[in-house]
Design an enzyme around this catalytic site. Sequence first.
Site, PDB file in Angstrom:
ATOM      1  N   SER A 259       0.800  -1.229   0.000  1.00 33.87           N
ATOM      2  CA  SER A 259       0.000   0.000   0.000  1.00 33.87           C
ATOM      3  C   SER A 259       0.833   1.280   0.000  1.00 33.87           C
ATOM      4  O   SER A 259       0.293   2.352  -0.265  1.00 33.87           O
ATOM      5  CB  SER A 259      -0.938   0.016   1.200  1.00 33.87           C
ATOM      6  OG  SER A 259      -2.082  -0.749   0.916  1.00 33.87           O
TER       7      SER A 259
ATOM      8  N   LYS B 280       0.609   3.398  -3.029  1.00 34.99           N
ATOM      9  CA  LYS B 280      -0.583   4.201  -3.350  1.00 34.99           C
ATOM     10  C   LYS B 280      -0.317   5.708  -3.406  1.00 34.99           C
ATOM     11  O   LYS B 280      -0.703   6.361  -4.380  1.00 34.99           O
ATOM     12  CB  LYS B 280      -1.720   3.869  -2.377  1.00 34.99           C
ATOM     13  CG  LYS B 280      -2.258   2.461  -2.630  1.00 34.99           C
ATOM     14  CD  LYS B 280      -3.223   1.976  -1.568  1.00 34.99           C
ATOM     15  CE  LYS B 280      -3.809   0.625  -1.977  1.00 34.99           C
ATOM     16  NZ  LYS B 280      -3.980  -0.327  -0.918  1.00 34.99           N
TER      17      LYS B 280
ATOM     18  N   TYR C  73      -1.908  -2.639 -11.055  1.00 34.26           N
ATOM     19  CA  TYR C  73      -2.017  -2.410  -9.603  1.00 34.26           C
ATOM     20  C   TYR C  73      -1.173  -3.426  -8.811  1.00 34.26           C
ATOM     21  O   TYR C  73      -0.407  -3.055  -7.917  1.00 34.26           O
ATOM     22  CB  TYR C  73      -3.489  -2.466  -9.164  1.00 34.26           C
ATOM     23  CG  TYR C  73      -3.667  -2.499  -7.666  1.00 34.26           C
ATOM     24  CD1 TYR C  73      -3.471  -1.360  -6.886  1.00 34.26           C
ATOM     25  CD2 TYR C  73      -4.002  -3.685  -7.004  1.00 34.26           C
ATOM     26  CE1 TYR C  73      -3.601  -1.400  -5.507  1.00 34.26           C
ATOM     27  CE2 TYR C  73      -4.138  -3.729  -5.628  1.00 34.26           C
ATOM     28  CZ  TYR C  73      -3.933  -2.588  -4.876  1.00 34.26           C
ATOM     29  OH  TYR C  73      -4.051  -2.635  -3.513  1.00 34.26           O
TER      30      TYR C  73
ATOM     31  N   TYR D 163      -5.050   3.440   7.160  1.00 35.29           N
ATOM     32  CA  TYR D 163      -6.250   2.595   7.177  1.00 35.29           C
ATOM     33  C   TYR D 163      -7.275   3.184   8.152  1.00 35.29           C
ATOM     34  O   TYR D 163      -7.415   4.394   8.240  1.00 35.29           O
ATOM     35  CB  TYR D 163      -5.907   1.143   7.550  1.00 35.29           C
ATOM     36  CG  TYR D 163      -4.815   0.537   6.723  1.00 35.29           C
ATOM     37  CD1 TYR D 163      -4.924   0.447   5.344  1.00 35.29           C
ATOM     38  CD2 TYR D 163      -3.666   0.027   7.318  1.00 35.29           C
ATOM     39  CE1 TYR D 163      -3.924  -0.133   4.581  1.00 35.29           C
ATOM     40  CE2 TYR D 163      -2.669  -0.559   6.554  1.00 35.29           C
ATOM     41  CZ  TYR D 163      -2.792  -0.630   5.193  1.00 35.29           C
ATOM     42  OH  TYR D 163      -1.808  -1.192   4.444  1.00 35.29           O
TER      43      TYR D 163
ATOM     44  N   VAL E 253       1.041  -3.521   3.938  1.00 35.64           N
ATOM     45  CA  VAL E 253       0.942  -4.820   4.617  1.00 35.64           C
ATOM     46  C   VAL E 253       2.272  -5.550   4.795  1.00 35.64           C
ATOM     47  O   VAL E 253       2.334  -6.484   5.591  1.00 35.64           O
ATOM     48  CB  VAL E 253      -0.007  -5.833   3.924  1.00 35.64           C
ATOM     49  CG1 VAL E 253      -1.440  -5.558   4.224  1.00 35.64           C
ATOM     50  CG2 VAL E 253       0.259  -5.941   2.466  1.00 35.64           C
TER      51      VAL E 253
END
Length: 319
Positions: free
Chosen positions: A68, A71, A200, A252, A270
């Site tokens: 992540s 991102k 992705y 998150y 993660v």
Amino acid sequence: FIIPDFPGFTKHIEDFYWKCKSNTEGKVASYIPQLARMNPDYWGVSLCTIDGQRFSIGDTTVPFTLQSCSKPLSYAIALERLGQEVVHKYVGQEPSGRNFNELVLDHNKKPHNPMINAGAILVCALLKVLVKPEMTLAEKFDFTLNCFRKLAGGENLGFNNAVFLSEREAADRNYALGFYMREHGCYPEKTNLRECMDFYFQCCSIEVNCESMAVIAATLANGGICPITEEKVLKPESVRDVLSLMHSCGMYDYSGQFAFKVGIPAKSGVSGSLLVVIPNVMGICTYSPPLDPLGNSCRGVQFCEELVHEFNFHRYDNL
Ligand code: GLN
């Protein structure tokens, strides 16, 4: 120097490092075997100031995948190439208040923000279809890797094919998100969903280490100019948008509490990495695989709390 007494400062960082090392809470991500095998004892902290002073302690050259943490970087490239207005026609700016991979869109049937899976998948579609649309998927991957590499000042950046392949195998939820967004007409015209999903997963599988990630964080802290190469990689406007959403959505479902307690823009992944940006001062990366129930690295979060307990880096210190 932005940190005048650098040895004195890093002495504190060492203290925080050892304090967090004894934290054995959390569980390593287990949704794919490649991540489940990560050593829970790995613990590294690297920092890089906006004037290029660097410090590392612990397992800072162990490679890990961005997950992540890719991102904010793909979002940054999308902003840089397309501008805020175009990007945010497709994706919102609101924390979702839900899990990062929950099957949910906002009231306008758009993904809530670019820091959760739905939003990041959509940003990948924008990068694929609207930025240099003539590029093949292979060329687009090279292009993206190059952009990330510039952010990292040319330092250690690779690709983990085993992680990529198993991400793609164990991706029911991500595919569900992908199709759900297609059902709601979220993508730009000509989007090929399969390519977009692959792209992705590839972004998630780009490999870095603490030291190169700290440079990426420092480039963001420095308004888009890499402190190591002095290359202007991003416009200050793009960086401002990225940091705003890292601040409100980067951790998150802990983002609100993190913004309150720590008050620094950050993004977790993660694999156990945490990208931390102290604007106009420095970038930090922490790496420790065990995650708390919300998916943030336990030692990483503790480190940030120790940091702002000692130093006034919270956005609303110094009032
Ligand atoms: N590869 C992960 C996924 O898409 C990345 C998410 C994360 O780091 N939280 O599910």
